[in-house]
Design a protein around this motif. Structure first.
Motif, PDB file in Angstrom:
ATOM      1  N   VAL A 154      14.067  -3.462  -0.721  1.00 16.69           N
ATOM      2  CA  VAL A 154      13.344  -3.167   0.525  1.00 16.69           C
ATOM      3  C   VAL A 154      13.629  -3.785   1.560  1.00 16.69           C
ATOM      4  N   THR A 155      13.924  -4.050   2.807  1.00 17.25           N
ATOM      5  CA  THR A 155      14.296  -4.486   3.648  1.00 17.25           C
ATOM      6  C   THR A 155      12.787  -5.338   3.831  1.00 17.25           C
ATOM      7  N   GLU A 156      12.913  -4.767   5.213  1.00 15.95           N
ATOM      8  CA  GLU A 156      10.929  -5.200   5.836  1.00 15.95           C
ATOM      9  C   GLU A 156      10.192  -4.322   5.742  1.00 15.95           C
ATOM     10  N   LEU A 157       9.222  -4.839   4.905  1.00 17.44           N
ATOM     11  CA  LEU A 157       7.943  -3.676   4.568  1.00 17.44           C
ATOM     12  C   LEU A 157       7.855  -3.471   6.445  1.00 17.44           C
ATOM     13  N   THR A 158       7.276  -1.882   5.760  1.00 20.39           N
ATOM     14  CA  THR A 158       6.522  -1.363   7.397  1.00 20.39           C
ATOM     15  C   THR A 158       5.505  -1.522   7.920  1.00 20.39           C
ATOM     16  N   SER A 159       4.583  -2.999   6.882  1.00 17.30           N
ATOM     17  CA  SER A 159       3.767  -3.341   7.347  1.00 17.30           C
ATOM     18  C   SER A 159       3.939  -4.708   8.447  1.00 17.30           C
ATOM     19  N   GLY A 202      21.263   2.228  -1.318  1.00 17.01           N
ATOM     20  CA  GLY A 202      20.254   2.940  -0.108  1.00 17.01           C
ATOM     21  C   GLY A 202      19.010   1.414   0.069  1.00 17.01           C
ATOM     22  N   VAL A 203      18.416   1.888   1.451  1.00 19.37           N
ATOM     23  CA  VAL A 203      17.194   1.234   1.427  1.00 19.37           C
ATOM     24  C   VAL A 203      16.049   1.612   1.713  1.00 19.37           C
ATOM     25  N   ILE A 204      15.257   1.258   1.594  1.00 20.92           N
ATOM     26  CA  ILE A 204      13.799   1.178   1.869  1.00 20.92           C
ATOM     27  C   ILE A 204      13.174   0.909   3.418  1.00 20.92           C
ATOM     28  N   THR A 205      13.229   1.787   4.029  1.00 14.33           N
ATOM     29  CA  THR A 205      13.505   1.119   6.218  1.00 14.33           C
ATOM     30  C   THR A 205      12.366   1.342   6.502  1.00 14.33           C
TER      31      THR A 205
END
Length: 239
Positions: free
Chosen positions: A120-125, A159-162
């Motif tokens: 996880v990079t930066e949360l979408t919130s 991979g990442v969550i972004t």
């Protein structure tokens, strides 16, 4: 055909889960996300039940702790037979590498494929304002996400969550041989809720997302199956 549109099962118990899941045909071949709320309420048995029904599982627990603790936790996850799981990239390179090692050890022991490790990079919130004034980050959002993605890749993540808004920059600077899994997906004119950085399935496809994660627009729809297929079609057939 693009990667999966992952349905986020943001419910708190087994009853709520199967109220949604039982509406889908058993041969749908869906990937579903189990997060903290459901996993903490029902435990690993709910993962086994869904696997036995033929679903692929994204177990999204976002581990972040000292490297050895994360490694031990990931050994347990590696044994389960899930397809994807997560850590926080902000946990650092040592922790990410330990997470990968734990997944490999656990899955090898259980004789199942190793789950894809997504950081996880930066949360979408998180907004630009929160990044600057709460995290005290000197980088802007795109540069921060790119920096964390590079760290994750060097450390062995798959991979990442972004947010979808950063994907085009990520593909340019981190490469095409990495997964960019994007939450914050909303149909046009759907409320953002607590997400700050959002996109439609079509926009996410244009940005270059590898896979989507969609929760409330599907599971809170009057007809979750129809909502899923509508978004899936937009995702798969966008130019």
């Amino acid at each position: 055909m693009r990667g999966p549109l992952i349905v986020s099962l943001d419910v708190w118990n087994r009853e709520g889960l199967f109220k949604i899941i039982d509406q889908f045909p058993t041969d749908e071949g869906m990937t579903v996300k189990i997060g903290m709320e459901l996993f903490y309420g029902e435990g690993p048995t709910i993962v086994k039940e869904l696997l036995n029904k033929g679903f692929k599982i994204f177990l999204d627990l976002k581990l972040q702790d000292i490297p050895n603790t994360v490694k031990m936790g990931m050994m347990q996850i590696g044994r389960m037979g899930v397809t994807y799981t997560t850590v926080h990239a902000l946990g650092g390179s040592e922790m990410i590498a330990a997470a990968k090692e734990g997944l490999e050890l656990g899955s090898e022991e259980a004789g199942v494929p190793t789950p894809k490790l997504l950081a996880v990079t930066e949360l979408t919130s998180i907004t630009e304002d929160a990044l600057e004034n709460e995290q005290n980050c000197k980088l802007d959002m795109v540069d921060q996400v790119v920096s964390l993605a590079k760290l994750a890749k060097r450390s062995g993540a798959d991979g990442v969550i972004t947010s979808p808004l950063e994907v085009s920059s990520l593909k340019e600077q981190v490469g095409n041989d990495f997964l960019y899994v994007t939450p914050g997906i909303r149909p046009a004119n759907f409320p953002k809720d607590d997400q700050s950085r959002t996109a439609t399935p079509k926009q996410a496809a244009e940005y270059g997302s590898s896979a989507l994660v969609v929760g409330r627009p599907i599971i809170r729809a009057e007809d979750p199956v129809a909502a899923y297929h509508k978004m899936l079609e937009e995702w798969n057939y966008a130019n």
